[in-house]
Write an enzyme that holds these catalytic residues in place. Sequence first.
Site, PDB file in Angstrom:
ATOM      1  N   ASN A  71     -10.224  -2.435   2.878  1.00 20.12           N
ATOM      2  CA  ASN A  71     -10.337  -2.926   1.303  1.00 20.12           C
ATOM      3  C   ASN A  71     -10.944  -2.932   0.376  1.00 20.12           C
ATOM      4  O   ASN A  71     -12.374  -2.521   0.573  1.00 20.12           O
ATOM      5  CB  ASN A  71      -9.092  -4.170   0.876  1.00 20.12           C
ATOM      6  CG  ASN A  71      -7.976  -3.969   1.184  1.00 20.12           C
ATOM      7  OD1 ASN A  71      -6.998  -2.894   1.439  1.00 20.12           O
ATOM      8  ND2 ASN A  71      -7.410  -5.795   1.435  1.00 20.12           N
ATOM      9  N   HIS A 102      -3.802   1.226  12.152  1.00 18.94           N
ATOM     10  CA  HIS A 102      -3.107  -0.623  12.586  1.00 18.94           C
ATOM     11  C   HIS A 102      -4.605  -0.913  13.353  1.00 18.94           C
ATOM     12  O   HIS A 102      -5.807   0.078  14.125  1.00 18.94           O
ATOM     13  CB  HIS A 102      -3.066   0.587  13.848  1.00 18.94           C
ATOM     14  CG  HIS A 102      -2.582  -0.539  14.532  1.00 18.94           C
ATOM     15  ND1 HIS A 102      -2.051  -1.959  14.951  1.00 18.94           N
ATOM     16  CD2 HIS A 102      -2.323  -0.916  16.448  1.00 18.94           C
ATOM     17  CE1 HIS A 102      -2.446  -2.887  15.878  1.00 18.94           C
ATOM     18  NE2 HIS A 102      -1.794  -2.556  16.713  1.00 18.94           N
ATOM     19  N   HIS A 144       0.446  -0.850  -0.343  1.00 24.14           N
ATOM     20  CA  HIS A 144      -0.139  -0.233   0.045  1.00 24.14           C
ATOM     21  C   HIS A 144       1.058   1.409   0.391  1.00 24.14           C
ATOM     22  O   HIS A 144       0.141   2.310   0.809  1.00 24.14           O
ATOM     23  CB  HIS A 144      -1.002  -0.214   1.364  1.00 24.14           C
ATOM     24  CG  HIS A 144      -1.957  -1.074   1.396  1.00 24.14           C
ATOM     25  ND1 HIS A 144      -3.255  -1.097   0.692  1.00 24.14           N
ATOM     26  CD2 HIS A 144      -1.976  -2.476   1.610  1.00 24.14           C
ATOM     27  CE1 HIS A 144      -3.384  -1.968   1.132  1.00 24.14           C
ATOM     28  NE2 HIS A 144      -3.571  -3.387   1.320  1.00 24.14           N
TER      29      HIS A 144
HETATM   30 FE1  HDD Z   1      -2.786  -4.748   5.971  1.00 27.04          FE
HETATM   31  C1  HDD Z   1      -0.791  -1.679   5.218  1.00 27.04           C
HETATM   32  C2  HDD Z   1      -5.687  -3.310   4.351  1.00 27.04           C
HETATM   33  C3  HDD Z   1      -3.885  -8.278   5.282  1.00 27.04           C
HETATM   34  C4  HDD Z   1       0.207  -5.918   7.217  1.00 27.04           C
HETATM   35  N1  HDD Z   1      -3.112  -3.474   5.100  1.00 27.04           N
HETATM   36  C5  HDD Z   1      -2.597  -1.793   4.977  1.00 27.04           C
HETATM   37  C6  HDD Z   1      -3.444  -0.346   4.556  1.00 27.04           C
HETATM   38  C7  HDD Z   1      -4.725  -1.587   4.020  1.00 27.04           C
HETATM   39  C8  HDD Z   1      -4.816  -2.673   4.191  1.00 27.04           C
HETATM   40  C9  HDD Z   1      -5.266  -0.468   3.594  1.00 27.04           C
HETATM   41  C10 HDD Z   1      -2.440   0.424   4.017  1.00 27.04           C
HETATM   42  C11 HDD Z   1      -2.930   1.621   5.401  1.00 27.04           C
HETATM   43  C12 HDD Z   1      -2.383   3.330   4.750  1.00 27.04           C
HETATM   44  O1  HDD Z   1      -3.104   3.417   3.767  1.00 27.04           O
HETATM   45  O2  HDD Z   1      -1.557   3.420   5.298  1.00 27.04           O
HETATM   46  N2  HDD Z   1      -4.458  -5.161   5.178  1.00 27.04           N
HETATM   47  C13 HDD Z   1      -5.403  -4.528   4.848  1.00 27.04           C
HETATM   48  C14 HDD Z   1      -6.817  -5.602   4.486  1.00 27.04           C
HETATM   49  C15 HDD Z   1      -6.270  -6.952   4.962  1.00 27.04           C
HETATM   50  C16 HDD Z   1      -4.648  -7.200   4.129  1.00 27.04           C
HETATM   51  C17 HDD Z   1      -8.093  -5.509   4.240  1.00 27.04           C
HETATM   52  C18 HDD Z   1      -7.011  -7.992   4.648  1.00 27.04           C
HETATM   53  C19 HDD Z   1      -8.083  -8.592   5.726  1.00 27.04           C
HETATM   54  N3  HDD Z   1      -1.897  -6.263   6.289  1.00 27.04           N
HETATM   55  C20 HDD Z   1      -2.875  -7.892   6.437  1.00 27.04           C
HETATM   56  C21 HDD Z   1      -1.612  -9.353   6.781  1.00 27.04           C
HETATM   57  C22 HDD Z   1      -0.669  -8.219   7.102  1.00 27.04           C
HETATM   58  C23 HDD Z   1      -0.976  -6.527   6.767  1.00 27.04           C
HETATM   59  C24 HDD Z   1      -2.517 -10.413   6.943  1.00 27.04           C
HETATM   60  C25 HDD Z   1       0.347  -8.536   8.009  1.00 27.04           C
HETATM   61  C26 HDD Z   1      -0.087  -9.962   8.721  1.00 27.04           C
HETATM   62  N4  HDD Z   1      -0.659  -4.071   6.088  1.00 27.04           N
HETATM   63  C27 HDD Z   1       0.183  -4.340   6.755  1.00 27.04           C
HETATM   64  C28 HDD Z   1       1.432  -4.040   6.338  1.00 27.04           C
HETATM   65  C29 HDD Z   1       1.331  -2.846   6.647  1.00 27.04           C
HETATM   66  C30 HDD Z   1      -0.318  -2.870   5.648  1.00 27.04           C
HETATM   67  C31 HDD Z   1       3.195  -4.193   6.292  1.00 27.04           C
HETATM   68  C32 HDD Z   1       2.104  -1.761   5.545  1.00 27.04           C
HETATM   69  C33 HDD Z   1       1.731  -0.700   5.871  1.00 27.04           C
HETATM   70  C34 HDD Z   1       0.899  -0.228   7.135  1.00 27.04           C
HETATM   71  O3  HDD Z   1       0.614  -1.426   7.599  1.00 27.04           O
HETATM   72  O4  HDD Z   1       1.306   0.755   7.917  1.00 27.04           O
HETATM   73  O5  HDD Z   1       1.230  -3.707   8.930  1.00 27.04           O
END
Ligand code: HDD
Length: 697
Positions: free
Chosen positions: A146, A337, A73
């Site tokens: 999402n 978060h 993202h």
């Molecule tokens: Fe995630 C970012 C949505 C599963 C780990 N995720 C991130 C963002 C969105 C989502 C919208 C961007 C937020 C922003 O604009 O800053 N992610 C989802 C959805 C998931 C999902 C809808 C499943 C239902 N994500 C998911 C899993 C993991 C992560 C299973 C890890 C175990 N996601 C992250 C992250 C991020 C992230 C690595 C990258 C940057 C951040 O968090 O701030 O922690």
Amino acid sequence: MGSPADRKQEQRESFHADDPAAGPLTTDQGVEVDHTDDSLAAGERGPTLMEDFHFREKLTHFDHERIPERVVHARGAGAYGYFEPYESCAEFTRAAFLQDPSVRTPVFVRFSTVQGPKGSADTVRDVRGFATKFYTSEGNYDLVGNNFPVFFIQDGIKFPDFVHAVKPEPHNDIPTGASAHDTLWDFVSLQPETLHAIMWLMSDRAIPRSYRMMQGFGVHTFRFVNAEGRGTFVKFHWKPKLGVHSLVWDEAQECQGRNPDFNRGDLWNAIEAGEYPEWELGVQLVPEEDEFAFDFDLLDATKIIPEEQVPVRPIGRMVLDRNPENFFAETEQVAFHTGNVVPGIDFTNDPLLQARNFSYLDTQLIRLGGPNFTQIPVNRPIAPVRTNQRDGYHQSAIHRGTNYFPNSLGGGCPAHAGADGNAYTHYAERVDGAKIRKRSESFKDHYSQAALFFHSMADWEREHIVAAFRFELGKVDAMTVRARTVEQLAKVDGELAAEVARGIGVPEPAEQGTSYKQESPALSLESLRGDGSIRTRQIAVLVTDGVDAEQVTAVREALAAEGAVVEALAPADGTVSGADGELYTVDRALPTVASVLYDAVLVPGGPTGTPPVAEDPDALRFVRSAYLHGKPVGALGSGVDVLAALDPEGVTLSAGSVVADRGVVTDRSERAASEFVREFVAAIAAHRHWDRPPVRH
Ligand code: HDD
């Protein structure tokens, strides 16, 4: 102190850096600087001196201006706004921001793509993030969702595997902002739990026309908890007022070059123009006693609850009405978060959600450089913060008093929250089990809902899905991966697999698909047209010397009255002279734009036999491309000849009065009648016309 919605704005304003117009340039130390164009040197052509503190400070700061982009993202765009509930949700949740329709809660929303880096194009085939931070009176609540209601994996421990597979390949960092490559499809073909989300990814949902025109989903089953402590399972849905609309894949690809900021600019411009995007928040509620009433597991994030089974109940609306003032400070530094919850909203044991609750805080620590990122203005709650957390990088508060609990020297402060009942209480779910590393049996059906999605699509949506699979798999070098993916698809739908196989040079599989034949009409874009208005649609009017300017003005005004944004495009910027000799102002020069940047096109006529734009190759290409992408095309008077020259196989054109046929609206009569406008508006409201031959996918 104003309403909560104002409070966030007041807080932001208190962080504005000093007005640069208020005085001369200074160093970071506040020393005035009279010369920033040349470094301090030993003589006119001599070496730069170490002593030049202004030079060193300026360069050092610049060298450190970047922070790590988000691992997923990375590319996004955000805006502020507010949320207000329609009525009290007290029956299900005690969350304060869902109680009182007169209270507006400030929000910040960030939309994003997933795969590409921060500088990648907007209109790639990808999931879109839809993350909302509610600055509630009880603390920040983040709904990190999402635009698909399902995810690719069931357990967060697979997230690094999935992301490594979809990201650019490790040896050459290719492809950027795309999933059409070997490693993703290798993973998909071996991990069938991905299939349901993959169906969404291959559908038009993955190429939204606008962030303002896409749904959002919390994905997981969460838990509402009311004041009596009763829990209710809940799934969150955002529904855009403007309806859900997508691009055509061919168009989306061209758009990546013509305007890589297509979605970002669209959001920004709409807000600047006062056309504030709006979504309705809906919930699907499932009583705890119905936890096992479904043929899938509520804890499995690769499943939806079909809306026909549990209707979506609207509970409030969100409006985005303010652009950020500084992209880095706000959109880049915002830290979402899933673990940020408020009293009345709780988790379930969904193993994907549980992993997320670890990952987001962890990622912010590296991305934002330490534990004090909650002090960054965009991340600050409007609720009071009183903790014993101290020190660390980027600490900007001067804390006073004691920093431990219990204490007597600080008067026992901050004390535990108490009898007034505002503290967060975790839902007292009973948990009992042996430690095992094993996927639940109830998570094992990976095909039924993939089939449900495919079978719920309109014919044109299915065609697009097949074309998308052919495109993506056609870019996979390993034929074994192509074949294995088709074998997986065969378990979803035999005909889908066969059609894909025929396009990518692998054998058609024998298997005939799942026996799951149910449909959910709510999944089709056909059922998500919105309020039917054409507000903010971008309409191109092709003008050149000799155009019937009076006619153009009349149609333009009528379309603008419906809220559309109309632009006059001509071979060159400036003015064109209308047939009556008057000068008509041009909005943009044709060579700077393209039909993929507009929703519809109008070809006006001129008083002579030859339509004015017929001589201009850019204009003709514009109309042809709009036609092939299924967009509404209107033509007036001699402009109809331009459409006739396109040879729109089987589409009827006007010989006199108005004819509307599959989004092609023509009128050869001399004046633009209100009937033409009515038909053209209806064609634009329908967005695309898939029944028109031939539409390019
Ligand atoms: Fe995630 C970012 C949505 C599963 C780990 N995720 C991130 C963002 C969105 C989502 C919208 C961007 C937020 C922003 O604009 O800053 N992610 C989802 C959805 C998931 C999902 C809808 C499943 C239902 N994500 C998911 C899993 C993991 C992560 C299973 C890890 C175990 N996601 C992250 C992250 C991020 C992230 C690595 C990258 C940057 C951040 O968090 O701030 O922690």
